[in-house]
Scaffold this motif. Sequence first.
Motif, short mmCIF file in Angstrom:
data_model
loop_
_atom_site.label_atom_id
_atom_site.label_comp_id
_atom_site.label_asym_id
_atom_site.label_seq_id
_atom_site.Cartn_x
_atom_site.Cartn_y
_atom_site.Cartn_z
N SER A 29 0.85 -1.18 0.00
CA SER A 29 0.00 0.00 0.00
C SER A 29 0.89 1.24 0.00
O SER A 29 2.09 1.15 0.27
CB SER A 29 -0.88 0.02 1.25
N ARG A 40 -2.06 3.46 -3.96
CA ARG A 40 -3.16 2.53 -3.71
C ARG A 40 -3.10 2.10 -2.24
O ARG A 40 -2.05 2.19 -1.60
CB ARG A 40 -3.06 1.30 -4.62
N LYS A 61 -4.25 -1.31 -0.01
CA LYS A 61 -4.85 -2.64 0.11
C LYS A 61 -5.08 -2.85 1.60
O LYS A 61 -4.14 -2.73 2.38
CB LYS A 61 -3.89 -3.72 -0.40
N GLN A 95 -8.24 2.92 -4.92
CA GLN A 95 -7.43 3.45 -6.01
C GLN A 95 -6.98 4.88 -5.76
O GLN A 95 -7.43 5.52 -4.82
CB GLN A 95 -8.17 3.30 -7.33
N ARG A 96 -6.13 5.37 -6.64
CA ARG A 96 -5.37 6.59 -6.38
C ARG A 96 -6.18 7.80 -5.93
O ARG A 96 -5.92 8.36 -4.88
CB ARG A 96 -4.54 6.97 -7.61
#
Lengths: 201, 418
Positions: free
Chosen positions: B286, B321, B323, B338-339
């Motif tokens: 991440s 990102r 996770k 996402q970004r």
Amino acid sequence: MSTNATDMPARREGQFEREPARRVFAAELRECRYQFKDGEDEKSPTFVLLPSGERSNRIFIVGTLTEKTRQGEQNMFYRGRVVDPTGTFFVMAGSYQPEAMQQLAKIEPPQFVAVIGKASIYQKDPASAPLVSVRVESINVVDKETRDQWVLDTAKHTLDRVDAFTKEPTPDILKAKEQYPTIDPSLFRKIAYDALAQIKM
Amino acid sequence: MDYSEAANRISRKFASGGETPDVKKIEGKLKRLVDEFGVQPSEAERSVTNELAKEFNLPAPGFGTTAGSTGKNGGTEEKKIAEGVPGEWVTIEGKIVALAAPASPSIAQSGIIADESGAIRFVVWAKSNAPAMADGSWYRIESAVVDEYKGVANLKIHSGTTIKEITEDRSLIPTPTPIKDLRPGIGGIRAKFVQEWDASHERMLQSGLLGDETGTIKFVIWKEPGKEKLVPGAVYNIFYAQVDEFNGRLSLNLNAATILQEEGEIEVSGGEATMTGAIVHIAPGSGIIKRCPVEGCNRALSRQNYCPVHEIQPKFVYDLRIKGWLDDGEKTHNVLIQRDVVESLTGISLAQAQEIAENNPLGMDEVFIQMREKILGRYIQCSGREIDGRLLVNKCEKIAFSTAEHTALLNRAGGAPS
């Protein structure tokens, strides 16, 4: 159109599922005396049975870190006390959880902290009272709003468990009745109320 | 003890398969097993049957060790295709809906046969000397054996099987299955081609995601003469596709399938979902990451800028990102943020993250730590599409303390008698 649907295993069977982090107040966790393993495997998860009738492997708590001490020389570890409106959680992080230990080492009490960890029951010697302690997986400084949200969240889950306890008994509820014959879970309704009442409007 | 009854029973089983075993010999074998070796009679019957099956090069006829094999006369009942259970001898009537190139010289023909109840893959052994069946024709197949190959039911046509062509014209209209109800085997769906993926293998013609109202599923078409690509965004009726299972996930192999494009439109659910809870874990990988710059690749690179496909890529592109795991106290959900959502959630933009990564002694780790400090343990609500048990988050917000909920909970806790 499958050829023999009945014989096929369920679609997601066997896939790894992460254990959820239960919400529990310190006053309830303190009462836990029974822990068990689910399955024979060495890696099977260990659970602590909550008196309100639910198993918990992982827990999520938010409270105030009031004290932090470093112990041990060779096997250094940190102990801490995290206080919620109902009591105190005893948390620890050792060299087997280096990330968690470093995170805890960095925090200067008092601070609001969120802790994700696993509860287990310790007994120093047969004569002493068992102690429920939380092995930290992650600890992080949060704000007061998060703490208040956690109190709401935990009160809700506690009330859900207390309500379920008197209805259809699950195997865990039956086990809790057997293991904690002297504890009346409606006590935790009162505890949840007191915790909620401490949040200033 | 008299073994003639059991011996006749075994003999009949093979007689229906076109073989004529010696009853006296069977009787002798049974006698030897039971009298000399103390084998249970039912077990002896089973092992003699299996031995003969091997001798005649047939799959072992399935019946339990203690089962009442006396009841079934060879067990070749007429069945619907969907009712066939591995281990059974069956007689079916169906239409050849697909033929595939034999995978081995010992196989004469393989393909898919279907009736209105379902479809099944079949294999015709070269040794069976069976007549070649034609794609699109109907046949009555007597005394074939259903068995299991790679966890999927399969119809074996051996030397004891009789095949008769059915000349009357029958229609067969297959009904599609909702994607969420697909099981390994053969299946049909009505779905929209929602996402095209890059072929991850040189033998692969196309892969991507098909979706209907109930969910999505990955598909693949392998390169083969005459195979055409699907058109992204189009709706298809796909029949007799092979449903495979790998690591508990299903995918469709369309190589043998019948594919018909249609005009309709489908509201793909794509597993739109909204989840609320606390972030209880931020996984490694991440924060700020480097991605492979090769057109269409976009894979995350290792710290040494190594792409699993395109090797060292010094001209990588940065991306953000997260996770992690979002936990509501009952269940933990895997989320991939996402970004742009990471930027608004953490308050750290890609440019700022890059600046930290390039100038801080901890580099990319520092971005990870700062982001973790901002969101671990916080209550958030995530929306996005759920694919294979993971929520791909495209919208996310922090949850504010709710006074209304506080009041409601106080009433609930104090309201009931204790």
